[in-house]
Design a protein around this motif. Structure first.
Motif, short mmCIF file in Angstrom:
data_model
loop_
_atom_site.label_atom_id
_atom_site.label_comp_id
_atom_site.label_asym_id
_atom_site.label_seq_id
_atom_site.Cartn_x
_atom_site.Cartn_y
_atom_site.Cartn_z
N SER A 102 -7.84 -7.46 3.13
CA SER A 102 -8.46 -6.45 4.00
C SER A 102 -7.81 -6.43 5.38
O SER A 102 -7.71 -5.38 6.02
N GLN A 103 -7.34 -7.59 5.84
CA GLN A 103 -6.72 -7.66 7.17
C GLN A 103 -5.29 -7.15 7.18
O GLN A 103 -4.81 -6.68 8.21
N VAL A 104 -4.58 -7.26 6.07
CA VAL A 104 -3.19 -6.83 6.04
C VAL A 104 -3.00 -5.46 5.39
O VAL A 104 -1.87 -4.97 5.31
N LYS A 105 -4.07 -4.84 4.94
CA LYS A 105 -3.98 -3.56 4.24
C LYS A 105 -3.34 -2.50 5.15
O LYS A 105 -3.76 -2.29 6.29
N GLY A 106 -2.27 -1.89 4.65
CA GLY A 106 -1.60 -0.82 5.38
C GLY A 106 -0.69 -1.29 6.50
O GLY A 106 -0.20 -0.48 7.28
N LYS A 107 -0.45 -2.60 6.60
CA LYS A 107 0.39 -3.13 7.68
C LYS A 107 1.69 -3.68 7.10
O LYS A 107 1.72 -4.18 5.98
N THR A 138 5.47 -5.02 -2.29
CA THR A 138 5.12 -4.71 -0.90
C THR A 138 3.61 -4.64 -0.66
O THR A 138 3.17 -4.73 0.48
N SER A 139 2.85 -4.49 -1.73
CA SER A 139 1.39 -4.43 -1.59
C SER A 139 0.74 -5.25 -2.70
O SER A 139 0.20 -4.69 -3.67
N PRO A 140 0.74 -6.59 -2.58
CA PRO A 140 0.17 -7.43 -3.64
C PRO A 140 -1.35 -7.26 -3.75
O PRO A 140 -2.04 -7.05 -2.75
N ALA A 150 4.69 -13.14 -2.79
CA ALA A 150 4.64 -11.87 -3.52
C ALA A 150 5.47 -10.82 -2.80
O ALA A 150 6.22 -10.07 -3.43
N VAL A 151 5.35 -10.78 -1.47
CA VAL A 151 6.12 -9.81 -0.68
C VAL A 151 7.62 -10.12 -0.79
O VAL A 151 8.44 -9.22 -0.95
N LEU A 152 7.97 -11.39 -0.70
CA LEU A 152 9.38 -11.78 -0.85
C LEU A 152 9.92 -11.42 -2.22
O LEU A 152 11.11 -11.13 -2.37
#
Length: 116
Positions: A44-49, A16-18, A10-12
């Motif tokens: 939850s672990q990748v939120k905002g990173k 940027t925020s799937p 999704a990011v590729l």
């Protein structure tokens, strides 16, 4: 692992925020089941990173993990150093081949054959 792969896809793809729905859609497109708990945990672990920072941090952590097997890691590390590092693995491969040939020759010396 499939949840992480769908997130990276999704990011590729430019997202940027799937969201959880985006990941479920990607997983459904290949016939994989979506585990809601794992999706929510990942999000939850990748939120905002930033994903590139997460990958860089993961590579640093993996660099300190022993890989086992010895030879494969040494070849990969020393391969970029020039021509000197490549000669040793080639010699090791020749030794392995000779050992295999000796085993085949010893089979011929057993005194019988299936086709005699």
């Amino acid at each position: 692992m499939k949840v992480i792969a769908s997130y990276l896809l999704a990011v590729l793809g430019g997202n940027t925020s799937p969201s959880a729905a985006d990941l479920k859609k990607i997983l459904a497109s290949v016939g994989a089941e979506a585990d809601d708990d794992r999706i929510e945990l990942l999000l939850s672990q990748v939120k905002g990173k930033d994903i590139t920072e997460l990958i860089a941090a993961g590579r640093e952590k993996l660099a300190s993990v022993p890989a086992g097997g010895g030879g494969g890691v040494a070849v990969a590390v020393s391969g970029g150093g020039g021509g000197g590092g490549a000669a040793a693995p080639a010699a090791e491969e020749k030794k392995v081949e000779k050992k295999v040939e000796e085993k085949e020759e010893s089979d011929d010396d057993m005194g019988f054959s299936l086709f005699d």
